[in-house]
Design an enzyme around this catalytic site. Structure first.
Site, PDB file in Angstrom:
ATOM      1  N   LEU A 194       0.843  -1.189   0.000  1.00 28.48           N
ATOM      2  CA  LEU A 194       0.000   0.000   0.000  1.00 28.48           C
ATOM      3  C   LEU A 194       0.881   1.242   0.000  1.00 28.48           C
ATOM      4  O   LEU A 194       1.986   1.230   0.565  1.00 28.48           O
ATOM      5  CB  LEU A 194      -0.896   0.025   1.241  1.00 28.48           C
ATOM      6  N   ASP A 195       0.385   2.306  -0.603  1.00 31.06           N
ATOM      7  CA  ASP A 195       1.085   3.591  -0.529  1.00 31.06           C
ATOM      8  C   ASP A 195       1.271   3.975   0.935  1.00 31.06           C
ATOM      9  O   ASP A 195       0.497   3.567   1.807  1.00 31.06           O
ATOM     10  CB  ASP A 195       0.279   4.683  -1.229  1.00 31.06           C
ATOM     11  N   ARG A 196       2.251   4.803   1.180  1.00 35.07           N
ATOM     12  CA  ARG A 196       2.578   5.194   2.554  1.00 35.07           C
ATOM     13  C   ARG A 196       1.351   5.702   3.317  1.00 35.07           C
ATOM     14  O   ARG A 196       1.129   5.336   4.473  1.00 35.07           O
ATOM     15  CB  ARG A 196       3.660   6.271   2.535  1.00 35.07           C
TER      16      ARG A 196
END
Length: 293
Positions: free
Chosen positions: A133-135
């Site tokens: 997942l993106d940050r």
């Protein structure tokens, strides 16, 4: 570790072909052939080219994976929502990067999972993040605890057979209660951004409206492909960037990160042929937005 299967077909085949039918990848089979494990036929050492018969027991024996010394160990906590011999599923908080990069080498999800496995005295100390997942996206991340699990889940990943559901809160209101966005996505030159473009990769996003207000809409979103920033790009393309998504122009007044949460995951466990389905609650910062309505 060892994993054993029974050949239940009458067709004569080889250990290599049998294992490939079970989902074991070519690369892992090659690694075992070159000394990183053993093939066993009814308990005796065998070669990948050995022929097998009906009811034969085929065992794949792998050496434990030592830790990657280039990955630092973090003992900060991970929110484990499911665990068995092969899989670790965690609920990643927003703000935590998935893997080490130039700006953070010491405290990412991978660093924390490595620390968790060491605390458990696990034999295999090189976790494999199957989903990332993106940050600033929160929610479910699937991790293979060893390379056999990574190998056997790869077909479901490559063929987009996992059911990945997100909750997103976008700006404005959609006319459709349900729809599919089928628009190719590509990289914007000299930018971390992606965008819909004719020469991009195929990208397909399905959505269902869950709740609306005067200024935002909450959606259930299912990914049918897995492009970088896919949900963020597709709704920005429609003129409805996610709340809090600074990179794509989302407003910052209600939330300080993109309002996107991986809420559920469903896949077939290739070791048991049983369905695993995991769901996690919305994080507080997204709950607070919906409570304003």
């Amino acid at each position: 570790m060892k994993n054993t299967w029974i050949n239940q077909t009458k067709q004569t085949t080889t250990i290599k072909r049998f294992l490939q039918r079970q989902g074991v990848g070519h690369r892992l089979i090659s690694d075992v052939k070159h000394g990183q494990g053993n093939f066993l036929l009814n308990g005796a050492l065998a070669e990948s080219s050995t022929s097998i018969q009906e009811n034969d027991k085929i065992t794949l024996e792998l050496q434990p994976e030592p830790e990657d010394l280039t990955v630092e160990t973090s003992n900060l906590p991970v929110d484990v929502v499911y665990e068995d011999t092969n899989w670790l599923i965690v609920n990643k908080p927003a703000g935590l990067t998935s893997i080490p990069g130039p700006t953070n080498q010491t405290d990412t999800l991978l660093n924390r999972v490595k620390g968790y496995l060491k605390q458990q005295d696990a034999e295999d100390l090189r976790p494999h993040l199957i989903l990332r997942l993106d940050r600033f996206t929160s929610g479910i991340v699937l991790i293979a605890k060893h390379r056999l699990a990574q190998s056997m889940i790869s077909v479901q990943v490559e063929q987009h057979l996992m059911e990945k559901i997100y909750i997103a809160i976008i700006t404005g209101q959609l006319k459709q209660q349900h729809g599919i966005i089928d628009q190719p996505i590509g990289r914007v030159v000299d930018s971390p951004k992606r965008a819909v473009m004719e020469n991009g990769q195929v990208a397909k996003t399905e959505f269902w409206v869950q709740q609306t207000s005067a200024s935002w809409t909450m959606l259930k979103v299912q990914l049918h492909t897995g492009r970088t920033h896919q949900i963020r790009v597709h709704f920005t393309h429609l003129g409805h960037p996610l709340l809090g998504d600074e990179l794509y122009g989302g407003p910052q007044d209600l939330i300080k990160r993109q309002a996107l949460h991986a809420v559920s995951l469903k896949f077939m466990d290739p070791f048991t042929s049983q369905i695993i389905k995991i769901k996690v609650p919305l994080p507080d910062d997204m709950v607070q937005i919906t409570a304003l309505e």
